[in-house]
Write a protein that holds these residues in place. Structure first.
Motif, PDB file in Angstrom:
ATOM      1  N   ALA A  52       1.874  -3.420  -4.198  1.00 36.09           N
ATOM      2  CA  ALA A  52       1.691  -3.383  -5.813  1.00 36.09           C
ATOM      3  C   ALA A  52       3.230  -3.253  -6.699  1.00 36.09           C
ATOM      4  O   ALA A  52       3.628  -4.644  -6.949  1.00 36.09           O
ATOM      5  CB  ALA A  52       0.802  -2.600  -6.705  1.00 36.09           C
ATOM      6  N   GLY A  53       4.345  -3.212  -5.530  1.00 33.27           N
ATOM      7  CA  GLY A  53       5.095  -3.469  -5.411  1.00 33.27           C
ATOM      8  C   GLY A  53       6.600  -3.791  -5.709  1.00 33.27           C
ATOM      9  O   GLY A  53       6.983  -5.184  -6.417  1.00 33.27           O
ATOM     10  N   ASP A  54       5.794  -5.193  -4.562  1.00 32.03           N
ATOM     11  CA  ASP A  54       5.596  -6.347  -4.329  1.00 32.03           C
ATOM     12  C   ASP A  54       5.440  -7.528  -5.027  1.00 32.03           C
ATOM     13  O   ASP A  54       5.588  -8.590  -4.905  1.00 32.03           O
ATOM     14  CB  ASP A  54       6.167  -6.579  -2.460  1.00 32.03           C
ATOM     15  N   ASP A  55       4.595  -7.121  -5.568  1.00 29.23           N
ATOM     16  CA  ASP A  55       3.310  -8.148  -7.256  1.00 29.23           C
ATOM     17  C   ASP A  55       2.960  -8.112  -7.757  1.00 29.23           C
ATOM     18  O   ASP A  55       1.300  -6.776  -7.328  1.00 29.23           O
ATOM     19  CB  ASP A  55       2.503  -9.064  -5.278  1.00 29.23           C
ATOM     20  N   ASN A  56       2.711  -8.208  -8.501  1.00 28.91           N
ATOM     21  CA  ASN A  56       2.074  -6.932  -9.810  1.00 28.91           C
ATOM     22  C   ASN A  56       0.890  -7.915  -9.483  1.00 28.91           C
ATOM     23  O   ASN A  56       0.202  -6.931 -11.110  1.00 28.91           O
ATOM     24  CB  ASN A  56       3.762  -7.329 -11.020  1.00 28.91           C
ATOM     25  N   LEU A  57       0.671  -8.700  -9.446  1.00 28.99           N
ATOM     26  CA  LEU A  57      -0.772  -9.223  -9.695  1.00 28.99           C
ATOM     27  C   LEU A  57      -1.223  -7.852  -8.625  1.00 28.99           C
ATOM     28  O   LEU A  57      -2.709  -8.274  -8.815  1.00 28.99           O
ATOM     29  CB  LEU A  57      -0.721 -10.320  -8.795  1.00 28.99           C
ATOM     30  N   ARG A  58      -1.157  -7.477  -7.648  1.00 30.81           N
ATOM     31  CA  ARG A  58      -1.869  -6.359  -6.849  1.00 30.81           C
ATOM     32  C   ARG A  58      -2.107  -5.322  -7.883  1.00 30.81           C
ATOM     33  O   ARG A  58      -2.703  -4.146  -6.791  1.00 30.81           O
ATOM     34  CB  ARG A  58      -1.274  -6.556  -5.700  1.00 30.81           C
ATOM     35  N   TYR A  59      -1.614  -4.513  -8.728  1.00 31.14           N
ATOM     36  CA  TYR A  59      -1.249  -3.502  -9.313  1.00 31.14           C
ATOM     37  C   TYR A  59      -2.789  -3.415 -10.322  1.00 31.14           C
ATOM     38  O   TYR A  59      -3.582  -4.117 -10.518  1.00 31.14           O
ATOM     39  CB  TYR A  59      -0.164  -3.553 -10.383  1.00 31.14           C
ATOM     40  N   GLY A  60      -3.558  -2.263  -9.589  1.00 30.34           N
ATOM     41  CA  GLY A  60      -4.692  -1.646 -10.212  1.00 30.34           C
ATOM     42  C   GLY A  60      -5.788  -2.066  -8.574  1.00 30.34           C
ATOM     43  O   GLY A  60      -6.899  -1.609  -9.173  1.00 30.34           O
ATOM     44  N   MET A  61      -5.414  -2.760  -8.088  1.00 26.33           N
ATOM     45  CA  MET A  61      -6.053  -2.844  -6.742  1.00 26.33           C
ATOM     46  C   MET A  61      -6.708  -2.066  -5.814  1.00 26.33           C
ATOM     47  O   MET A  61      -5.956  -1.792  -5.817  1.00 26.33           O
ATOM     48  CB  MET A  61      -6.494  -4.337  -5.595  1.00 26.33           C
ATOM     49  N   GLY A  62      -8.027  -1.894  -5.523  1.00 23.64           N
ATOM     50  CA  GLY A  62      -8.852  -0.535  -5.049  1.00 23.64           C
ATOM     51  C   GLY A  62      -9.874  -0.708  -3.970  1.00 23.64           C
ATOM     52  O   GLY A  62     -10.520  -1.585  -4.121  1.00 23.64           O
ATOM     53  N   THR A  63      -9.935   0.224  -3.709  1.00 22.59           N
ATOM     54  CA  THR A  63     -11.072   0.942  -2.898  1.00 22.59           C
ATOM     55  C   THR A  63     -11.669   2.131  -2.725  1.00 22.59           C
ATOM     56  O   THR A  63     -11.068   2.820  -2.905  1.00 22.59           O
ATOM     57  CB  THR A  63     -10.899  -0.038  -1.238  1.00 22.59           C
ATOM     58  N   GLN A 121     -13.377   8.554  18.262  1.00 23.50           N
ATOM     59  CA  GLN A 121     -14.047   7.214  18.203  1.00 23.50           C
ATOM     60  C   GLN A 121     -13.749   7.189  15.973  1.00 23.50           C
ATOM     61  O   GLN A 121     -13.949   8.540  15.290  1.00 23.50           O
ATOM     62  CB  GLN A 121     -15.379   6.993  18.278  1.00 23.50           C
ATOM     63  N   ILE A 122     -14.317   6.363  15.367  1.00 24.91           N
ATOM     64  CA  ILE A 122     -14.220   6.229  13.929  1.00 24.91           C
ATOM     65  C   ILE A 122     -14.420   4.977  13.069  1.00 24.91           C
ATOM     66  O   ILE A 122     -14.844   4.399  13.624  1.00 24.91           O
ATOM     67  CB  ILE A 122     -12.683   6.920  13.509  1.00 24.91           C
ATOM     68  N   TYR A 123     -15.618   5.288  12.029  1.00 24.40           N
ATOM     69  CA  TYR A 123     -17.169   4.360  11.816  1.00 24.40           C
ATOM     70  C   TYR A 123     -16.546   4.590  10.219  1.00 24.40           C
ATOM     71  O   TYR A 123     -17.096   5.960   9.840  1.00 24.40           O
ATOM     72  CB  TYR A 123     -18.108   4.709  12.509  1.00 24.40           C
ATOM     73  N   VAL A 124     -15.952   3.313   9.471  1.00 28.46           N
ATOM     74  CA  VAL A 124     -15.480   3.450   8.689  1.00 28.46           C
ATOM     75  C   VAL A 124     -16.268   2.418   7.585  1.00 28.46           C
ATOM     76  O   VAL A 124     -15.414   1.298   7.785  1.00 28.46           O
ATOM     77  CB  VAL A 124     -14.049   3.868   7.911  1.00 28.46           C
ATOM     78  N   VAL A 125     -16.733   2.618   6.151  1.00 32.72           N
ATOM     79  CA  VAL A 125     -16.907   1.702   5.072  1.00 32.72           C
ATOM     80  C   VAL A 125     -15.854   1.356   3.496  1.00 32.72           C
ATOM     81  O   VAL A 125     -15.574   2.510   3.735  1.00 32.72           O
ATOM     82  CB  VAL A 125     -18.083   1.066   4.568  1.00 32.72           C
ATOM     83  N   ALA A 126     -15.401   0.210   3.440  1.00 32.53           N
ATOM     84  CA  ALA A 126     -14.388   0.322   2.255  1.00 32.53           C
ATOM     85  C   ALA A 126     -14.865  -0.752   0.794  1.00 32.53           C
ATOM     86  O   ALA A 126     -14.988  -1.640   1.846  1.00 32.53           O
ATOM     87  CB  ALA A 126     -12.987   0.341   2.744  1.00 32.53           C
ATOM     88  N   ASP A 127     -15.306  -0.002  -0.395  1.00 32.96           N
ATOM     89  CA  ASP A 127     -16.107  -1.319  -0.806  1.00 32.96           C
ATOM     90  C   ASP A 127     -14.298  -1.716  -1.519  1.00 32.96           C
ATOM     91  O   ASP A 127     -14.307  -0.787  -2.553  1.00 32.96           O
ATOM     92  CB  ASP A 127     -16.856  -0.968  -1.691  1.00 32.96           C
ATOM     93  N   GLY A 128     -14.224  -2.898  -1.213  1.00 29.64           N
ATOM     94  CA  GLY A 128     -12.809  -3.376  -2.424  1.00 29.64           C
ATOM     95  C   GLY A 128     -13.465  -3.508  -3.840  1.00 29.64           C
ATOM     96  O   GLY A 128     -13.860  -4.223  -4.372  1.00 29.64           O
TER      97      GLY A 128
END
Length: 255
Positions: free
Chosen positions: A100-111, A47-54
């Motif tokens: 990000a390689g397919d869409d440079n607007l997504r460069y720098g997004m993270g979590t 089992q796994i339980y995870v949070v991610a803060d974009g």
């Protein structure tokens, strides 16, 4: 092994969207604005339980958190040890880089990402960034993860106290996260194994919770386990709720 989990994710009082995502085994929660908790009970061996803060705002932090947790959902049943958790983060970063390689607007997004994996009578606690995992022990919350953040470094060298982290003007600067930066290097990931015991209770949360509430306030919410998650949300909102607020309370009921 029977585990009960309650979870909630809320946009907070200020943000226009919720960039947090949650993974509860095969349940992926994204872009939510929940006022009450949902609950699941599972007896699966793994089992796994995870949070991610974009992170990224206009750079689509919500896509980053969802994508990373989708990779965890696809791969968590293959985890055997701490190194496997780092491998999953590597695959998740690769997925972000491809976006990000397919869409440079997504460069720098993270979590950030933080969570617990259960398997083979062991529990693995892991984090990358400043989302946290706590263990409830004798009514007190013990932090199991160490933030990858500037304010944590200031605590480590004695410049500020842990309680002052919540109010520091640079509290939002993380020193490690899963980021679409088109570099092959793996971010810093901490993972450690722990022994499991019946009736252990864990809290996994994004910084929108712990920055809005003091630890004693958070501990008060565990006095009524049936209402803990709603109490945490209410307390975070009362404390300002300036960020998205997400939490999972995980209870081991039987090993």
């Amino acid at each position: 092994m029977r585990i009960q989990a309650s979870y909630i994710s809320n946009i907070g009082t200020t943000r226009k969207k919720n960039e947090d995502s949650l993974l509860i085994n095969d349940i992926l929660v994204c872009d939510a604005d929940m006022d009450s908790a949902d609950e699941v009970t599972s007896s699966d061996e793994r089992q796994i339980y995870v949070v991610a803060d974009g992170m990224g705002g206009h750079q689509m932090g919500e896509i980053a958190s969802r994508t990373v947790l989708e990779v965890f959902r696809q791969r968590y049943k293959d985890i055997e040890n701490e190194a496997d958790i780092s491998d999953v983060v590597f695959f998740a970063k690769d997925a972000l880089d491809r976006l990000a390689g397919d869409d440079n607007l997504r460069y720098g997004m993270g979590t950030t990402v933080s969570g617990i994996f259960f398997g083979h009578n062991e529990v693995f606690v892991f984090n990358c960034g400043d989302s946290r995992v706590y263990l409830l022990r004798d009514g007190a919350l013990e932090r199991l993860t160490k933030d990858h953040s500037l304010v944590q470094e200031l605590v480590d060298i004695g410049t500020i106290t842990e309680s002052e982290m919540r109010f520091h003007p640079q509290k939002n600067i993380v020193t490690s996260a899963v980021v679409a930066d088109l570099h092959g290097g793996l971010p810093d990931v901490d993972a450690k194994a722990m022994k499991m015991s019946d009736d252990s209770t864990f809290l996994i949360c994004t910084d929108g919770l712990w920055e809005s509430m003091g630890r004693e306030e958070m501990e008060e919410c565990f006095r009524d386990m049936e209402k803990t998650v709603e109490c945490l949300l209410k307390g975070a909102i009362a404390g300002g709720g300036r960020d998205n607020i997400s939490a999972i309370v995980v209870r081991i009921r039987d090993i």
